[in-house]
Design a protein around this motif. Structure first.
Motif, PDB file in Angstrom:
ATOM      1  N   LEU A  30       4.577  -2.131  -6.402  1.00 35.30           N
ATOM      2  CA  LEU A  30       4.455  -1.106  -5.278  1.00 35.30           C
ATOM      3  C   LEU A  30       3.309  -0.245  -6.128  1.00 35.30           C
ATOM      4  O   LEU A  30       1.553  -0.191  -5.225  1.00 35.30           O
ATOM      5  CB  LEU A  30       5.083  -0.027  -5.124  1.00 35.30           C
ATOM      6  CG  LEU A  30       6.316  -0.783  -4.391  1.00 35.30           C
ATOM      7  CD1 LEU A  30       7.737   0.456  -3.763  1.00 35.30           C
ATOM      8  CD2 LEU A  30       6.295  -0.898  -3.344  1.00 35.30           C
ATOM      9  N   LEU A  77       0.411   1.063  -3.546  1.00 35.70           N
ATOM     10  CA  LEU A  77       1.579   2.059  -2.023  1.00 35.70           C
ATOM     11  C   LEU A  77       2.459   2.907  -3.373  1.00 35.70           C
ATOM     12  O   LEU A  77       4.007   2.408  -2.646  1.00 35.70           O
ATOM     13  CB  LEU A  77       2.564   0.464  -1.685  1.00 35.70           C
ATOM     14  CG  LEU A  77       1.363  -0.178  -0.772  1.00 35.70           C
ATOM     15  CD1 LEU A  77       2.896  -1.347  -0.180  1.00 35.70           C
ATOM     16  CD2 LEU A  77       0.982   0.292   0.496  1.00 35.70           C
ATOM     17  N   THR A  94       4.205   5.787  -1.640  1.00 39.81           N
ATOM     18  CA  THR A  94       4.930   6.185  -1.119  1.00 39.81           C
ATOM     19  C   THR A  94       6.840   6.199  -0.501  1.00 39.81           C
ATOM     20  O   THR A  94       7.365   6.683   0.479  1.00 39.81           O
ATOM     21  CB  THR A  94       4.781   4.244   0.386  1.00 39.81           C
ATOM     22  OG1 THR A  94       5.674   3.626  -0.663  1.00 39.81           O
ATOM     23  CG2 THR A  94       3.641   4.082   0.811  1.00 39.81           C
ATOM     24  N   THR A  95       6.719   6.007  -2.015  1.00 43.82           N
ATOM     25  CA  THR A  95       8.379   6.517  -1.928  1.00 43.82           C
ATOM     26  C   THR A  95       8.476   7.902  -2.399  1.00 43.82           C
ATOM     27  O   THR A  95       9.999   8.453  -3.299  1.00 43.82           O
ATOM     28  CB  THR A  95       8.785   5.248  -3.584  1.00 43.82           C
ATOM     29  OG1 THR A  95       7.638   5.501  -4.124  1.00 43.82           O
ATOM     30  CG2 THR A  95       8.596   3.988  -1.949  1.00 43.82           C
ATOM     31  N   THR A 128       5.185  -0.923   3.025  1.00 42.68           N
ATOM     32  CA  THR A 128       6.332  -0.756   1.820  1.00 42.68           C
ATOM     33  C   THR A 128       7.587  -1.376   2.379  1.00 42.68           C
ATOM     34  O   THR A 128       8.672  -1.696   1.491  1.00 42.68           O
ATOM     35  CB  THR A 128       5.802   1.256   1.473  1.00 42.68           C
ATOM     36  OG1 THR A 128       4.828   1.158   0.303  1.00 42.68           O
ATOM     37  CG2 THR A 128       7.705   1.101   0.243  1.00 42.68           C
TER      38      THR A 128
END
Length: 241
Positions: free
Chosen positions: A30, A35, A38-39, A53
């Protein structure tokens, strides 16, 4: 099979047995795709990045997990849900891995490569459980688990005062290769296979001496026969006259 070939790393098993390594792989990929945020909690990622994602994470989930989290559309919600479900595995993995580390002995392995492979497997699992082994730990584990017959060799390596585990392993691998080469040379031409030069010379000398004695004796017999013939001829001739 076509779906499996497109996976960038092993999908998360529904049992969660590979969750710790799966999380690490997912974070790395990721981040490489831009990305990673995004978590994380409180992120301001765009809806497009969140969708990317989700597609990526779901692609690397077991089919049973995909069904269970079918209605989850936010990658952060999915990430937290999986963490709450499987993060407790550290509690079981860590004691088992520490037990393996405690009973890891260099003398139990046939080759240095096999030992080194197991060392990295165990230390990687410990690292996933946030229990990190440094070079000092690795050096001490290796030097203190030599076979009892190699205590002198162990002391010699300790006196070299290695600072890195990789340096010690490199020396052990080179020494192992030299020993293997010596054994192969010995098997190809064992010490007992060639008689001593002195023995060959002595044997040759004895055979030569025997040959000379036999020839000398043979010639003496022939000389004795010739003398006997001359004697008989001379005396017989005299009587005939």
């Amino acid at each position: 099979m076509s779906n499996l070939s497109k996976l960038e790393f092993v999908a998360l098993d529904i049992s969660g047995k590979n969750y710790l390594s799966w999380v690490l792989d997912a974070e790395i990929h990721l981040a490489a795709k831009g990305l990673g945020n995004t978590t994380t909690r409180g992120n301001e990622a765009s809806s497009q990045d969140k969708a990317k994602t989700m597609i990526f994470l779901r692609h690397h989930l077991d089919e049973g997990l995909k069904v269970e989290y079918l209605k989850v559309k936010d990658p952060l919600e999915l990430w937290i849900g999986l963490k709450e479900r499987y993060d407790h595995l550290k509690v079981t993995v860590l004691p088992r891995t520490r037990y393996e580390w405690m009973h890891l002995w260099l003398q139990d392995f046939k080759t240095i490569s096999e030992y080194n492979s197991v060392v990295f497997r165990i230390t990687s699992q410990l690292k996933l459980c946030e229990d990190i082994m440094n070079d000092e730990n690795l050096l001490e584990k290796t030097l203190t688990t030599f076979h009892a017959l190699n205590m002198v060799l162990q002391q010699q390596y300790r006196e070299r005062d290695f600072k890195k585990y990789s340096e010690l392993i490199s020396c052990l691998l080179v020494a192992e290769q030299h020993n293997t080469l010596l054994l192969k040379n010995h098997e190809a031409c064992p010490t007992e296979s060639s008689p001593f030069p002195e023995a060959n010379m002595a044997a040759r000398h004895d055979k030569s001496g025997k040959r000379q004695n036999n020839n000398h004796g043979h010639m003496n017999v022939r000389g004795h026969d010739n003398d006997k013939r001359r004697y008989n001829s001379r005396h017989c001739g005299g009587h005939g006259k």
